[in-house]
Design an enzyme around this catalytic site. Structure first.
Site, PDB file in Angstrom:
ATOM      1  CE  LYS A 151      52.989   6.881  11.553  1.00  0.00           C
ATOM      2  NZ  LYS A 151      53.879   5.701  11.362  1.00  0.00           N
ATOM      3  NE  ARG A 196      54.984   1.233   4.359  1.00  0.00           N
ATOM      4  CZ  ARG A 196      54.435   0.432   5.272  1.00  0.00           C
ATOM      5  NH1 ARG A 196      54.456  -0.868   5.101  1.00  0.00           N
ATOM      6  NH2 ARG A 196      53.862   0.949   6.324  1.00  0.00           N
ATOM      7  NE  ARG A 255      49.130  -0.935   5.523  1.00  0.00           N
ATOM      8  CZ  ARG A 255      49.547   0.164   6.158  1.00  0.00           C
ATOM      9  NH1 ARG A 255      49.018   0.491   7.324  1.00  0.00           N
ATOM     10  NH2 ARG A 255      50.488   0.918   5.639  1.00  0.00           N
ATOM     11  NE  ARG A 303      50.785  -2.499   9.674  1.00  0.00           N
ATOM     12  CZ  ARG A 303      51.142  -1.237   9.488  1.00  0.00           C
ATOM     13  NH1 ARG A 303      50.937  -0.328  10.448  1.00  0.00           N
ATOM     14  NH2 ARG A 303      51.729  -0.862   8.370  1.00  0.00           N
ATOM     15  NE  ARG A 325      54.260   8.444   5.511  1.00  0.00           N
ATOM     16  CZ  ARG A 325      53.297   7.801   6.184  1.00  0.00           C
ATOM     17  NH1 ARG A 325      52.190   8.405   6.519  1.00  0.00           N
ATOM     18  NH2 ARG A 325      53.480   6.552   6.522  1.00  0.00           N
TER      19      ARG A 325
HETATM   20  P1  ADP Z   1      52.440   3.416   8.228  1.00  0.00           P
HETATM   21  O1  ADP Z   1      51.682   3.902   9.405  1.00  0.00           O
HETATM   22  O2  ADP Z   1      52.617   1.952   8.219  1.00  0.00           O
HETATM   23  O3  ADP Z   1      53.673   4.180   7.984  1.00  0.00           O
HETATM   24  P2  ADP Z   1      50.366   4.643   6.628  1.00  0.00           P
HETATM   25  O4  ADP Z   1      49.160   3.819   6.777  1.00  0.00           O
HETATM   26  O5  ADP Z   1      50.468   5.895   7.434  1.00  0.00           O
HETATM   27  O6  ADP Z   1      51.609   3.689   6.914  1.00  0.00           O
HETATM   28  O7  ADP Z   1      50.591   5.042   5.118  1.00  0.00           O
HETATM   29  C1  ADP Z   1      50.503   4.079   4.099  1.00  0.00           C
HETATM   30  C2  ADP Z   1      50.902   4.702   2.766  1.00  0.00           C
HETATM   31  O8  ADP Z   1      50.022   5.784   2.449  1.00  0.00           O
HETATM   32  C3  ADP Z   1      52.296   5.323   2.727  1.00  0.00           C
HETATM   33  O9  ADP Z   1      53.314   4.365   2.463  1.00  0.00           O
HETATM   34  C4  ADP Z   1      52.132   6.330   1.583  1.00  0.00           C
HETATM   35  O10 ADP Z   1      52.163   5.686   0.328  1.00  0.00           O
HETATM   36  C5  ADP Z   1      50.724   6.835   1.816  1.00  0.00           C
HETATM   37  N1  ADP Z   1      50.685   8.038   2.681  1.00  0.00           N
HETATM   38  C6  ADP Z   1      50.086   8.153   3.893  1.00  0.00           C
HETATM   39  N2  ADP Z   1      50.248   9.380   4.398  1.00  0.00           N
HETATM   40  C7  ADP Z   1      50.985  10.070   3.475  1.00  0.00           C
HETATM   41  C8  ADP Z   1      51.496  11.402   3.409  1.00  0.00           C
HETATM   42  N3  ADP Z   1      51.307  12.284   4.406  1.00  0.00           N
HETATM   43  N4  ADP Z   1      52.198  11.744   2.306  1.00  0.00           N
HETATM   44  C9  ADP Z   1      52.398  10.892   1.298  1.00  0.00           C
HETATM   45  N5  ADP Z   1      51.957   9.642   1.300  1.00  0.00           N
HETATM   46  C10 ADP Z   1      51.246   9.214   2.370  1.00  0.00           C
HETATM   47  P1  ADP Z   2      52.087   2.653  12.571  1.00  0.00           P
HETATM   48  O1  ADP Z   2      50.705   3.242  12.515  1.00  0.00           O
HETATM   49  O2  ADP Z   2      53.089   3.606  13.148  1.00  0.00           O
HETATM   50  O3  ADP Z   2      52.538   2.101  11.267  1.00  0.00           O
HETATM   51  P2  ADP Z   2      50.847   0.476  14.098  1.00  0.00           P
HETATM   52  O4  ADP Z   2      50.150   1.114  15.236  1.00  0.00           O
HETATM   53  O5  ADP Z   2      50.041  -0.011  12.964  1.00  0.00           O
HETATM   54  O6  ADP Z   2      52.055   1.437  13.596  1.00  0.00           O
HETATM   55  O7  ADP Z   2      51.703  -0.734  14.696  1.00  0.00           O
HETATM   56  C1  ADP Z   2      52.491  -1.580  13.852  1.00  0.00           C
HETATM   57  C2  ADP Z   2      52.404  -3.024  14.354  1.00  0.00           C
HETATM   58  O8  ADP Z   2      53.063  -3.137  15.622  1.00  0.00           O
HETATM   59  C3  ADP Z   2      50.989  -3.534  14.607  1.00  0.00           C
HETATM   60  O9  ADP Z   2      50.964  -4.904  14.269  1.00  0.00           O
HETATM   61  C4  ADP Z   2      50.754  -3.319  16.095  1.00  0.00           C
HETATM   62  O10 ADP Z   2      49.852  -4.277  16.645  1.00  0.00           O
HETATM   63  C5  ADP Z   2      52.159  -3.524  16.655  1.00  0.00           C
HETATM   64  N1  ADP Z   2      52.484  -2.652  17.793  1.00  0.00           N
HETATM   65  C6  ADP Z   2      52.093  -1.379  18.004  1.00  0.00           C
HETATM   66  N2  ADP Z   2      52.635  -0.886  19.134  1.00  0.00           N
HETATM   67  C7  ADP Z   2      53.404  -1.879  19.647  1.00  0.00           C
HETATM   68  C8  ADP Z   2      54.241  -1.983  20.824  1.00  0.00           C
HETATM   69  N3  ADP Z   2      54.392  -0.960  21.661  1.00  0.00           N
HETATM   70  N4  ADP Z   2      54.878  -3.147  21.018  1.00  0.00           N
HETATM   71  C9  ADP Z   2      54.737  -4.194  20.157  1.00  0.00           C
HETATM   72  N5  ADP Z   2      53.967  -4.146  19.051  1.00  0.00           N
HETATM   73  C10 ADP Z   2      53.315  -3.013  18.793  1.00  0.00           C
END
Ligand code: ADP
Ligand code: ADP
Length: 225
Positions: A17, A175, A164, A131, A92
Site C-alpha cells: 500500500k 498484525r 520497524r 522491510r 481498517r
Molecule cells: P502496514 O502498512 O504495515 O499494515 P501501517 O503503517 O498502516 O502498517 O500501520 C501500523 C500500525 O498503525 C497498525 O498496526 C495499527 O496499530 C496502527 N494503525 C494504522 N492505521 C490504523 C487504523 N486505520 N486503525 C487502527 N489502527 C491503525
Molecule cells: P504496506 O504499506 O502495505 O504495509 P509496503 O509498501 O511498506 O506495504 O511494502 C512492504 C515491503 O514489501 C517493503 O519492504 C517494500 O519494499 C516491499 N514491496 C512492496 N511492493 C513489493 C512488490 N510488488 N514486490 C516485492 N516487494 C515489495
C-alpha cells in the site's frame, strides 16, 4: 465534483500500500493520508495521540477507532482534500468504514473506488521481514526486493534505515490475525457497494503500479475527467 478521485487502498500488512500509494500520489497529485505514517509521526512528536497509540502499535493491535476517525475527519473537513484524496490504511474496521461513509455524506462526497491489493500471508511475511524504513521520511525499502543503493542508507534523504518495531516476526503474525479478523470484512463491505477493485499484488512493484494506473484511468473516464 463528480470528477474527483476519492480513493482507498486496502490490503494486508506488507501488500504494498505504501509503495504504491507514494507512486499514485505523484501520479495523481492528490493528498495522501497513510494512517500508519500519521500515527508514527505523532509518536515521534510525543503528542497525546502518539503517546496513546504507541502501546497498541507496538503490540500489533489496532489503535481505537475513535482516534483514527478523528484524524481522518479533521483532514477531510480541512478542505485540503476537496478535490480528491488517497487513503492508505484507513478504514481498517467496519466501524471506521461506516464513520467514513457518514462523514462523506455530510460533505456531499463519495468514495470513487477501493483498490484492494491482494497478496497471501506468506508473501506478507516475506515482505515485512525484509522491510527497512528510513528514520527521516519513512521511505520504504526491502533488503532483497528493493534494496537501497548504499546498504543502511536512504537513497532519498540519506537517513539511516531501520527495522520497524512492529515488523518483528511475533508482532507480524498478530498484525495478520488482526487484519483477517477486523479488516478483511471490508472486502465484502465495499463489494456490496460495488466499489471494490481487486489488483494482483504479488507481482513486481512496476506491474502492480501498471495495474493500478490502468484501473485509475478507467475510473477517470467513467467519472468524466
Ligand atoms: P502496514 O502498512 O504495515 O499494515 P501501517 O503503517 O498502516 O502498517 O500501520 C501500523 C500500525 O498503525 C497498525 O498496526 C495499527 O496499530 C496502527 N494503525 C494504522 N492505521 C490504523 C487504523 N486505520 N486503525 C487502527 N489502527 C491503525
Ligand atoms: P504496506 O504499506 O502495505 O504495509 P509496503 O509498501 O511498506 O506495504 O511494502 C512492504 C515491503 O514489501 C517493503 O519492504 C517494500 O519494499 C516491499 N514491496 C512492496 N511492493 C513489493 C512488490 N510488488 N514486490 C516485492 N516487494 C515489495
Amino acid at each position: 465534483s463528480m470528477a474527483d478521485l476519492n480513493l482507498i487502498l486496502l490490503g494486508p500488512p506488507g501488500s504494498g500500500k505504501g509503495t504504491q500509494g507514494e507512486r499514485l500520489q505523484e501520479d495523481l497529485d492528490l493528498p495522501y493520508y497513510a494512517t500508519g505514517d500519521i500515527l508514527r509521526a505523532a509518536v515521534k512528536e510525543g503528542t497525546d495521540v502518539g503517546t496513546g497509540a504507541k502501546e497498541y502499535m507496538d503490540r500489533g493491535d489496532l489503535v481505537p477507532d475513535e482516534v483514527l476517525i478523528g484524524i481522518i475527519a479533521e483532514r477531510l473537513e480541512s478542505g485540503e482534500a476537496n478535490h480528491g484524496f488517497i487513503l492508505d490504511g484507513f478504514p481498517r474496521t467496519v466501524v471506521q468504514a461506516e464513520a467514513l461513509d457518514a462523514k462523506l455524506v455530510e460533505l456531499h462526497r463519495a468514495i470513487t473506488a477501493v483498490i484492494q491489493i491482494d497478496v497471501d500471508d506468506d508473501e506478507s511475511v516475506r515482505r515485512l521481514s525484509g522491510r527497512r524504513v528510513c528514520t527521516e521520511g519513512g521511505h520504504v525499502y526491502h533488503e532483497d526486493f528493493n534494496p537501497p543503493k548504499v546498504e543502511g542508507v536512504c537513497d532519498i534523504d540519506g537517513s539511516e534505515l531501520i527495522v520497524r518495531d512492529d515488523d518483528k516476526a511475533e508482532v507480524v503474525r498478530h498484525r495478520l490475525d488482526q487484519y483477517h479478523e477486523k479488516t478483511a470484512p471490508l472486502v465484502d463491505y465495499y463489494k456490496t457497494q460495488a466499489l471494490l477493485n481487486r489488483v494482483e499484488g504479488s507481482k513486481d512493484p512496476e506491474s502492480v503500479e501498471e495495474s493500478i494506473h490502468t484501473l485509475v484511468s478507467t475510473l477517470s473516464l467513467e467519472e468524466g475527467t
